[in-house]
Design a protein around this motif. Structure first.
Motif, mmCIF file in Angstrom:
data_model
loop_
_atom_site.group_PDB
_atom_site.id
_atom_site.type_symbol
_atom_site.label_atom_id
_atom_site.label_comp_id
_atom_site.label_asym_id
_atom_site.label_seq_id
_atom_site.Cartn_x
_atom_site.Cartn_y
_atom_site.Cartn_z
ATOM 1 N N ARG A 12 0.847 -1.202 0.000
ATOM 2 C CA ARG A 12 0.000 0.000 0.000
ATOM 3 C C ARG A 12 0.876 1.243 0.000
ATOM 4 N NH1 ARG A 12 0.189 1.951 5.303
ATOM 5 N NH2 ARG A 12 0.951 0.439 6.812
ATOM 6 N N ASP A 13 0.265 2.387 -0.083
ATOM 7 C CA ASP A 13 0.973 3.668 0.050
ATOM 8 C C ASP A 13 2.189 3.771 -0.856
ATOM 9 O OD1 ASP A 13 -0.900 4.306 2.012
ATOM 10 O OD2 ASP A 13 0.403 3.701 3.665
ATOM 11 N N ASP A 125 0.575 3.634 -7.725
ATOM 12 C CA ASP A 125 -0.693 3.512 -7.013
ATOM 13 C C ASP A 125 -1.476 2.389 -7.676
ATOM 14 O OD1 ASP A 125 -1.969 4.583 -9.329
ATOM 15 O OD2 ASP A 125 -2.043 6.595 -8.475
#
Length: 167
Positions: A12-13, A125
């Protein structure tokens, strides 16, 4: 899969983040390197770390995964310990994706963060490849080399005079 991880919590991130040991382990670096190369279909990758001993290990594993990703024979430029800005400048010169590994220690627990960048210098992303990488890891579909001729190389940055001083 040996040592599975909670991909939704860790991938994530813009890359991966988690407590080490526990949420994340060194193989995650290998997995991310291989998956980034295959997802972006890149022949080049720039990698650097912040110098923390755990970061060094994760960055080395990431490089190994990248050079062993299917048939891509990726050429990894390893910058060693460098600020993230230097990594992005080198990646821009190479017109390549990048990976930056950092770690910090709080109360005897290390937190590892691996940031993955597109060739344009933006964090990955879900629309630019992170969702694909998360899915590959969750389904245990980490790319492996197809043969020894398809293996890439890890080279220092900046280029040395022995390799023609080319990016």
């Amino acid at each position: 899969m040996l040592n599975p991880i909670d991909t939704a919590a860790v991938i994530r991130d813009g890359g991966a983040v988690g407590h080490y040991p526990g949420q994340i382990h060194e193989a995650v670096g290998w997995w991310l390197g291989a998956c980034l190369v295959v997802t972006t279909k890149t022949p080049r990758l720039a990698v650097a770390h912040d110098g923390h001993p755990v970061s060094v290990e994760f960055a080395d594993r990431l490089c190994q995964g990248a050079i062993n990703a299917e048939h891509y024979a990726c050429h990894v430029r390893h910058l060693g310990q460098q600020p993230e800005e230097e990594l992005l400048a080198a990646a821009n010169a190479l017109e390549a994706p990048a990976a930056w590994v950092s770690a910090r220690t709080d109360n005897r627990t290390d937190t590892v963060r691996i940031r993955l960048y597109t060739p344009l210098g933006t964090l990955l992303d879900d629309t630019t490849g992170l969702a694909v990488i998360r899915d590959l890891i969750a389904r245990d579909r980490i790319p492996i080399p197809v043969n020894t001729q398809a293996k890439g190389t890890i080279e220092p940055w900046p280029p040395t005079s022995t390799d023609g001083a080319r990016p």
